[in-house]
Design an enzyme around this catalytic site. Structure first.
Site, PDB file in Angstrom:
ATOM      1  N   PRO A 140       0.613  -1.138   0.028  1.00  0.00           N
ATOM      2  CA  PRO A 140      -0.138   0.103  -0.105  1.00  0.00           C
ATOM      3  C   PRO A 140       0.962   1.314  -0.085  1.00  0.00           C
ATOM      4  O   PRO A 140       1.470   1.522   0.992  1.00  0.00           O
ATOM      5  CB  PRO A 140      -0.946   0.053   1.399  1.00  0.00           C
ATOM      6  N   ASP A 186       5.732   2.446   2.158  1.00  0.00           N
ATOM      7  CA  ASP A 186       4.995   1.287   2.417  1.00  0.00           C
ATOM      8  C   ASP A 186       4.186   1.721   3.755  1.00  0.00           C
ATOM      9  O   ASP A 186       4.699   1.796   4.836  1.00  0.00           O
ATOM     10  CB  ASP A 186       5.858  -0.007   2.709  1.00  0.00           C
ATOM     11  N   HIS A 187       3.062   1.952   3.435  1.00  0.00           N
ATOM     12  CA  HIS A 187       1.933   2.462   4.535  1.00  0.00           C
ATOM     13  C   HIS A 187       1.824   1.459   5.619  1.00  0.00           C
ATOM     14  O   HIS A 187       1.418   1.645   6.834  1.00  0.00           O
ATOM     15  CB  HIS A 187       0.592   2.875   3.977  1.00  0.00           C
ATOM     16  N   ARG A 188       2.089   0.187   5.328  1.00  0.00           N
ATOM     17  CA  ARG A 188       2.087  -0.874   6.554  1.00  0.00           C
ATOM     18  C   ARG A 188       3.251  -0.495   7.482  1.00  0.00           C
ATOM     19  O   ARG A 188       3.098  -1.213   8.596  1.00  0.00           O
ATOM     20  CB  ARG A 188       2.282  -2.181   5.900  1.00  0.00           C
ATOM     21  N   ILE A 196       5.409   2.401   7.367  1.00  0.00           N
ATOM     22  CA  ILE A 196       5.694   3.858   7.680  1.00  0.00           C
ATOM     23  C   ILE A 196       4.280   4.667   7.742  1.00  0.00           C
ATOM     24  O   ILE A 196       3.481   4.598   6.825  1.00  0.00           O
ATOM     25  CB  ILE A 196       6.379   4.481   6.653  1.00  0.00           C
TER      26      ILE A 196
END
Ligand code: CAO
Length: 437
Positions: free
Chosen positions: A233, A409-411, A413
């Site tokens: 994501p 990577d929003h998982r 950061i």
């Protein structure tokens, strides 16, 4: 009725190994050596076999449970003692039988295992389409499972042609070939599940065309980029950094650099600044482990630099950027990008990166959104610096502004962390004296 517990035998030096598949259901008749569950460590996939034949009366584990030696997997009633085996559920679509679940040849009345029935085949294609529906059981060795995972094949849809309908590599290949030919819809191919395929169009109906094959690098990087795009994501955070002083410093070093035989481009300064901020914000210098539950923080700073070559995009890695000076980095960048363009990179050159930089500054453009080079968690996109009027509180001043884009990577950061990183990077680039603090 005597029911025996089946426990996890000694599987070597593994702890808390996750269950990735249950291969039997309550009521199933299993044979000695028939696989009951599949475990997957970070190194291998293991099927745990039944130590004796019998009927599964209870299953004590579920997928994602973590197992250790001695943990109970199931309770099985040995065949000789099994009084009344569980009756099978009626197949929903007779008469084709599922390819797994063949009844064992024993003298006791053979039960029909509780399984989903076969799905009638669509009439197109050569692939035997009476594969079981999702959730049905199948048998395949760990290497075949790994092979199927690599190709994205859903094994519950594959018909096994081996002994007792075991699925073999050739069956997976046949399934994939059929999927590629369009006889199997993309929803049966894991990974592309739910993603509608693009339409196939004969462009020659609109005018002249020419078909040019993709290079080997393009094919490989295309697959990798798709995997990164689909699995990670992404968020992209933009900034504009004042590099007027950096540029003045770079110009002042030009003669010295030329004498030393190196070309100092802004990218070398950016490498150095990124390494500095990575050392202060180690989350961006990490990868998720395969379970997705832990973060692996790397204590080294190796940075990949995207290089445009005649054959496509490659990302060689420059090691220990934090420990090298500008001239050394410049020499290494020039050397590795030349080897990249000459097609002479080794696997070592391409491995071990923690973070990537993609610079289009030498070409142009105001901004772009780079794709995270997984399993890294962030990438910096650099566009062309431009002299711009910047308000200093009293007047507009001409300042050289460098556009930056940080995709992450929003998982791993979150937005605040991403903004902190790009702000810190910006501040180092604006005032390089921060590097010596
Ligand atoms: N702003 C303004 N000028 C810039 C700049 C920037 N951000 N970055 C580089 N320049 C200038 C350089 O100073 C150089 O100018 P001079 O010759 O006058 O000194 C010129 O642009 C060309 O630089 P370069 O591209 O040769 O060198 P580099 O160190 O900036 O980049 C490399 C090296 C290997 C990264 C580059 O050649 C390359 O391949 N870039 C493409 C990467 C790519 O394709 N990325 C996209 C991947 S898809 O996401």
């Amino acid at each position: 009725m005597t029911v025996k517990s089946v426990t996890l035998p000694d599987i070597g030096n593994y702890k808390d190994v996750p269950v990735i598949e249950l291969l039997v259901a309550v009521g199933d008749r299993v044979e000695k050596e028939q696989s009951l569950i599949t475990l997957e460590s970070d190194k291998a996939t293991m099927e745990i076999p039944a130590p004796f034949s019998g009927i599964v009366r209870r299953i004590m584990v579920k997928t994602d449970d973590k197992m250790n030696i001695g943990d109970v997997i199931a309770e099985i009633e040995p065949t000789e003692e099994a009084a009344e085996p569980v009756k099978a559920a009626a197949p929903t679509e007779p008469p084709s039988a599922p390819p797994v679940a063949e009844a064992p040849k024993t003298s006791s009345p053979a039960p029909t295992p509780v399984k989903e029935a076969a799905v009638p085949a669509p009439s197109t294609g050569n692939y035997p389409m009476n594969a079981p529906t999702s959730g049905a059981l199948y048998h395949a060795s760990p290497s075949v499972r790994a092979f199927a995972r690599r190709l994205g094949a859903d094994l519950t849809k594959v018909v096994g042609t081996g002994i007792k309908n075991r699925i073999q590599n050739a069956d997976v290949e046949a399934f994939i070939k059929q999927a590629l030919s369009g006889a199997i819809t993309s929803t049966t191919v894991a990974g592309s599940a739910g993603i509608p395929p693009l339409p196939t169009i004969d462009f020659s109906q609109f005018g002249e065309t020419e078909t040019v094959p993709l290079s080997r690098i393009q094919k490989r990087s295309g697959k990798h980029l798709s995997a990164c795009w689909l699995n990670i994501p992404h968020v992209t955070q933009f900034d504009e950094t004042d590099i007027t002083d950096l540029e003045a410093f770079r110009q002042s070093l030009k003669a010295r650099a030329e004498k030393a035989g190196v070309k100092l481009t802004p990218l070398v300064f950016i490498l150095k600044a990124v390494a500095r901020v990575l050392s202060e914000q180690p989350k961006l210098n990490s990868s998720l482990d395969p379970s997705g539950e832990n973060l692996i923080l790397k204590k080294y700073i190796h940075i990949g630099v995207a290089v445009d070559t005649p054959n496509g995009l490659v990302v060689p890695v420059i090691r220990d950027v934090d420990q090298k000076g500008l001239f050394t980095l410049s020499t290494e960048l020039a050397e590795v990008s030349k080897r990249a363009r000459d097609g002479k990179l080794s696997p070592d050159d391409l491995s071990g990166g923690c973070f990537s930089i993609s610079s289009l500054g030498g070409i142009g453009g105001t901004q772009f959104t780079p794709i995270v080079n997984g399993p890294e968690v962030a990438i910096l996109g650099v566009s062309r610096a431009k002299m711009s009027p910047v308000w200093n509180g009293e007047a507009f001043e001409p300042r050289l502004m460098l556009p930056l884009a940080l995709s992450y990577d929003h998982r791993v950061i979150d937005g605040a962390q991403g903004a902190r990183f790009i702000t810190a990077l910006s501040s180092v680039l604006t005032d390089l004296r921060e590097l010596i603090l």
